[in-house]
Design a protein around this motif. Sequence first.
Motif, PDB file in Angstrom:
ATOM      1  N   ILE A 170       0.854  -1.198   0.000  1.00 43.80           N
ATOM      2  CA  ILE A 170       0.000   0.000   0.000  1.00 43.80           C
ATOM      3  C   ILE A 170       0.889   1.246   0.000  1.00 43.80           C
ATOM      4  CG2 ILE A 170      -1.783   1.297   1.246  1.00 43.80           C
ATOM      5  CD1 ILE A 170      -2.802  -1.364   0.083  1.00 43.80           C
ATOM      6  N   GLY A 171       0.648   2.127  -0.931  1.00 43.09           N
ATOM      7  CA  GLY A 171       1.341   3.412  -0.965  1.00 43.09           C
ATOM      8  C   GLY A 171       0.537   4.441  -0.202  1.00 43.09           C
ATOM      9  N   TYR A 172       1.251   5.329   0.485  1.00 43.71           N
ATOM     10  CA  TYR A 172       0.560   6.318   1.333  1.00 43.71           C
ATOM     11  C   TYR A 172       1.285   7.643   1.189  1.00 43.71           C
ATOM     12  CZ  TYR A 172      -1.386   8.312   5.682  1.00 43.71           C
ATOM     13  OH  TYR A 172      -2.022   9.094   6.606  1.00 43.71           O
ATOM     14  N   ALA A 173       0.606   8.632   0.629  1.00 45.98           N
ATOM     15  CA  ALA A 173       1.220   9.939   0.380  1.00 45.98           C
ATOM     16  C   ALA A 173       0.632  10.962   1.330  1.00 45.98           C
ATOM     17  CB  ALA A 173       0.968  10.354  -1.063  1.00 45.98           C
ATOM     18  N   GLY A 174       1.490  11.606   2.100  1.00 46.34           N
ATOM     19  CA  GLY A 174       1.038  12.626   3.037  1.00 46.34           C
ATOM     20  C   GLY A 174       1.865  12.596   4.301  1.00 46.34           C
ATOM     21  N   ASP A 175       1.528  13.489   5.225  1.00 48.30           N
ATOM     22  CA  ASP A 175       2.287  13.647   6.461  1.00 48.30           C
ATOM     23  C   ASP A 175       2.120  12.413   7.355  1.00 48.30           C
ATOM     24  OD1 ASP A 175       3.450  14.457   8.827  1.00 48.30           O
ATOM     25  OD2 ASP A 175       2.586  16.475   8.770  1.00 48.30           O
ATOM     26  N   PRO A 176       3.213  11.701   7.660  1.00 48.46           N
ATOM     27  CA  PRO A 176       3.081  10.497   8.497  1.00 48.46           C
ATOM     28  C   PRO A 176       2.550  10.805   9.891  1.00 48.46           C
ATOM     29  CG  PRO A 176       5.320  10.699   7.605  1.00 48.46           C
ATOM     30  CD  PRO A 176       4.598  11.965   7.252  1.00 48.46           C
ATOM     31  N   VAL A 194      -2.825   3.072  -3.886  1.00 50.17           N
ATOM     32  CA  VAL A 194      -2.284   4.288  -3.248  1.00 50.17           C
ATOM     33  C   VAL A 194      -3.397   5.056  -2.539  1.00 50.17           C
ATOM     34  CG1 VAL A 194      -1.275   6.562  -3.719  1.00 50.17           C
ATOM     35  CG2 VAL A 194      -0.319   4.530  -4.817  1.00 50.17           C
ATOM     36  N   SER A 195      -3.091   5.455  -1.307  1.00 46.42           N
ATOM     37  CA  SER A 195      -3.980   6.322  -0.527  1.00 46.42           C
ATOM     38  C   SER A 195      -3.271   7.660  -0.329  1.00 46.42           C
ATOM     39  CB  SER A 195      -4.256   5.651   0.830  1.00 46.42           C
ATOM     40  OG  SER A 195      -4.900   6.541   1.695  1.00 46.42           O
ATOM     41  N   VAL A 196      -3.960   8.730  -0.681  1.00 43.53           N
ATOM     42  CA  VAL A 196      -3.370  10.069  -0.566  1.00 43.53           C
ATOM     43  C   VAL A 196      -4.183  10.847   0.466  1.00 43.53           C
ATOM     44  CG1 VAL A 196      -2.652  12.147  -1.826  1.00 43.53           C
ATOM     45  CG2 VAL A 196      -2.838   9.957  -3.042  1.00 43.53           C
ATOM     46  N   ILE A 197      -3.480  11.571   1.326  1.00 45.79           N
ATOM     47  CA  ILE A 197      -4.178  12.500   2.217  1.00 45.79           C
ATOM     48  C   ILE A 197      -3.755  13.907   1.822  1.00 45.79           C
ATOM     49  CG2 ILE A 197      -4.442  10.858   4.113  1.00 45.79           C
ATOM     50  CD1 ILE A 197      -2.065  12.221   5.470  1.00 45.79           C
ATOM     51  N   PRO A 198      -4.525  14.924   2.212  1.00 44.22           N
ATOM     52  CA  PRO A 198      -4.166  16.279   1.784  1.00 44.22           C
ATOM     53  C   PRO A 198      -2.745  16.630   2.202  1.00 44.22           C
ATOM     54  CG  PRO A 198      -6.325  16.258   2.839  1.00 44.22           C
ATOM     55  CD  PRO A 198      -5.734  14.899   3.049  1.00 44.22           C
ATOM     56  N   PHE A 199      -1.960  17.149   1.257  1.00 43.26           N
ATOM     57  CA  PHE A 199      -0.598  17.555   1.585  1.00 43.26           C
ATOM     58  C   PHE A 199      -0.587  18.846   2.392  1.00 43.26           C
ATOM     59  CE2 PHE A 199       3.010  15.226  -0.394  1.00 43.26           C
ATOM     60  CZ  PHE A 199       2.292  14.065  -0.612  1.00 43.26           C
ATOM     61  N   GLU A 200      -1.637  19.615   2.269  1.00 45.61           N
ATOM     62  CA  GLU A 200      -1.708  20.858   3.038  1.00 45.61           C
ATOM     63  C   GLU A 200      -2.794  20.705   4.092  1.00 45.61           C
ATOM     64  OE1 GLU A 200      -1.019  24.538   0.705  1.00 45.61           O
ATOM     65  OE2 GLU A 200      -1.402  23.194  -0.963  1.00 45.61           O
ATOM     66  N   LEU A 201      -2.377  20.338   5.293  1.00 52.01           N
ATOM     67  CA  LEU A 201      -3.300  20.161   6.414  1.00 52.01           C
ATOM     68  C   LEU A 201      -2.913  21.180   7.468  1.00 52.01           C
ATOM     69  CD1 LEU A 201      -3.441  16.274   6.783  1.00 52.01           C
ATOM     70  CD2 LEU A 201      -5.383  17.765   6.424  1.00 52.01           C
ATOM     71  N   SER A 202      -3.401  22.379   7.321  1.00 51.23           N
ATOM     72  CA  SER A 202      -2.869  23.479   8.126  1.00 51.23           C
ATOM     73  C   SER A 202      -3.003  23.243   9.626  1.00 51.23           C
ATOM     74  CB  SER A 202      -3.578  24.777   7.744  1.00 51.23           C
ATOM     75  OG  SER A 202      -4.971  24.606   7.893  1.00 51.23           O
ATOM     76  N   ASP A 203      -4.042  22.513  10.043  1.00 48.66           N
ATOM     77  CA  ASP A 203      -4.242  22.324  11.475  1.00 48.66           C
ATOM     78  C   ASP A 203      -3.282  21.319  12.089  1.00 48.66           C
ATOM     79  OD1 ASP A 203      -6.346  23.991  11.266  1.00 48.66           O
ATOM     80  OD2 ASP A 203      -7.868  22.436  11.266  1.00 48.66           O
ATOM     81  N   PHE A 204      -2.780  20.406  11.263  1.00 45.21           N
ATOM     82  CA  PHE A 204      -2.137  19.235  11.849  1.00 45.21           C
ATOM     83  C   PHE A 204      -0.675  19.044  11.506  1.00 45.21           C
ATOM     84  CE2 PHE A 204      -6.638  18.257  11.481  1.00 45.21           C
ATOM     85  CZ  PHE A 204      -6.908  18.155  12.826  1.00 45.21           C
ATOM     86  N   HIS A 205      -0.177  19.735  10.486  1.00 45.67           N
ATOM     87  CA  HIS A 205       1.172  19.421  10.051  1.00 45.67           C
ATOM     88  C   HIS A 205       2.214  19.674  11.117  1.00 45.67           C
ATOM     89  CE1 HIS A 205       0.936  17.960   6.100  1.00 45.67           C
ATOM     90  NE2 HIS A 205       0.510  19.054   5.522  1.00 45.67           N
ATOM     91  N   GLN A 206       3.262  18.857  11.051  1.00 45.85           N
ATOM     92  CA  GLN A 206       4.445  19.130  11.845  1.00 45.85           C
ATOM     93  C   GLN A 206       4.986  20.499  11.409  1.00 45.85           C
ATOM     94  OE1 GLN A 206       7.186  15.666  11.700  1.00 45.85           O
ATOM     95  NE2 GLN A 206       5.566  14.695  10.522  1.00 45.85           N
ATOM     96  N   PRO A 207       5.560  21.265  12.341  1.00 46.57           N
ATOM     97  CA  PRO A 207       6.013  22.620  12.006  1.00 46.57           C
ATOM     98  C   PRO A 207       6.911  22.664  10.778  1.00 46.57           C
ATOM     99  CG  PRO A 207       6.120  22.270  14.363  1.00 46.57           C
ATOM    100  CD  PRO A 207       5.720  20.951  13.759  1.00 46.57           C
ATOM    101  N   ALA A 208       7.809  21.686  10.629  1.00 44.86           N
ATOM    102  CA  ALA A 208       8.740  21.722   9.494  1.00 44.86           C
ATOM    103  C   ALA A 208       7.987  21.617   8.172  1.00 44.86           C
ATOM    104  CB  ALA A 208       9.762  20.595   9.608  1.00 44.86           C
ATOM    105  N   VAL A 209       6.907  20.820   8.179  1.00 49.97           N
ATOM    106  CA  VAL A 209       6.125  20.650   6.960  1.00 49.97           C
ATOM    107  C   VAL A 209       5.307  21.911   6.692  1.00 49.97           C
ATOM    108  CG1 VAL A 209       4.394  19.238   5.815  1.00 49.97           C
ATOM    109  CG2 VAL A 209       6.009  18.180   7.400  1.00 49.97           C
ATOM    110  N   ARG A 210       4.744  22.454   7.746  1.00 54.74           N
ATOM    111  CA  ARG A 210       3.930  23.670   7.609  1.00 54.74           C
ATOM    112  C   ARG A 210       4.774  24.813   7.044  1.00 54.74           C
ATOM    113  NH1 ARG A 210       1.290  23.123  12.374  1.00 54.74           N
ATOM    114  NH2 ARG A 210       2.920  24.263  13.434  1.00 54.74           N
ATOM    115  N   ASP A 211       5.993  24.923   7.547  1.00 58.37           N
ATOM    116  CA  ASP A 211       6.878  25.988   7.063  1.00 58.37           C
ATOM    117  C   ASP A 211       7.164  25.815   5.587  1.00 58.37           C
ATOM    118  OD1 ASP A 211       6.857  26.984   9.547  1.00 58.37           O
ATOM    119  OD2 ASP A 211       8.853  26.261  10.123  1.00 58.37           O
ATOM    120  N   HIS A 212       7.328  24.580   5.167  1.00 62.77           N
ATOM    121  CA  HIS A 212       7.583  24.322   3.760  1.00 62.77           C
ATOM    122  C   HIS A 212       6.434  24.852   2.903  1.00 62.77           C
ATOM    123  CE1 HIS A 212       8.884  22.135   0.164  1.00 62.77           C
ATOM    124  NE2 HIS A 212       7.608  21.900  -0.023  1.00 62.77           N
TER     125      HIS A 212
END
Length: 320
Positions: free
Chosen positions: A166-172, A233-251
């Motif tokens: 299973i492929g999984y795209a998004g913030d772990p 493949v399962s994809v989740i939103p790459f832009e999850l403003s409420d939940f992302h780790q700070p490093a991802v949000r900054d990106h």
Amino acid sequence: MVGVIEAKPVALRQAATLRTWRRDDFEAVWNRADRMLKQPRAVLEQIAPGALLGTLFYQNSTRTRISFEAAAHRIGGASIGFSDVSTTRAGDFYQESLEDTVRVIGEYADVLVLRHTEDDAAERAAAVSPVPVISAGCGDREHPTQTLLDLWVLRSKLGKLDGAVIGYAGDPACRATRSLVHALIAVNAAELVFLPPPGASFPDDIVRTMGEGGLAWRTVDDAARLMEEADAVSVIPFELSDFHQPAVRDHFRSERLDSRYVFDRELLARWPGVPVVHAGPRGPELPPGTDSLPNAHYFESVRRSVILRAALMAELLGRP
Ligand code: CP
């Protein structure tokens, strides 16, 4: 007696977490959903006439809340509850506790569904609720029904999940990940291949759970490799403003989504045998131009979500 459906003994008592679910629990919900998918509305409406779903949404939702409400109606029941906590005593001067709110609405309803900002909210609710509790996504911890839905759809496309890659795209670190990991261990999937956003790291508990559960995993760094190497493949939103780790949000604040993370029409068309689901709401990682492709199952998942959630409710209510 005409019109009365006897309840069967209930095996599943909660969907606050998938951590305690066994393979048989997943199969029970998915097999029931498979059956219900073929039944006319008039038959579905006889599953739980008069049953009440209590909805406690402390956080916004489109798909999860409204599909649960639709599911309650589809099986002959109805829904009560709130989607704006500021209209309740939990959101005003009294700041009524989650536990008391759950105990109150649990006296009105037959099953509760809860979305909350705090990681342990569903399990706290399940500990005090007089009726079964379903998590609709709580904090960063879990999103059980998103996993149940995604894997049900992918199972129907692949035929089985045992041995699947299973492929999984998004913030772990996103809440959907833990539910997915618990489920893939339970169903004996072969491997979970991550496409994490730039800057993402893996929470220790997720790595530990995969290790203890014997779920092989690795990462790739572009969508093309994920499509090439995964069975589905399962994809989740790459832009999850409420939940992302700070490093991802900054990106995401500083850059547009790199094309390596985009599942565009050309890429999906190159791998027509690889089914793709997306949890929604979608962002630039899944452009609308993909929607008509036979392996793009985003809106099919949305349609099926009512039946999946209805099947889960019927299972928790012990309906035959
Ligand atoms: N997938 C999902 O949880 O969507 P909503 O936030 O709209 O419920």
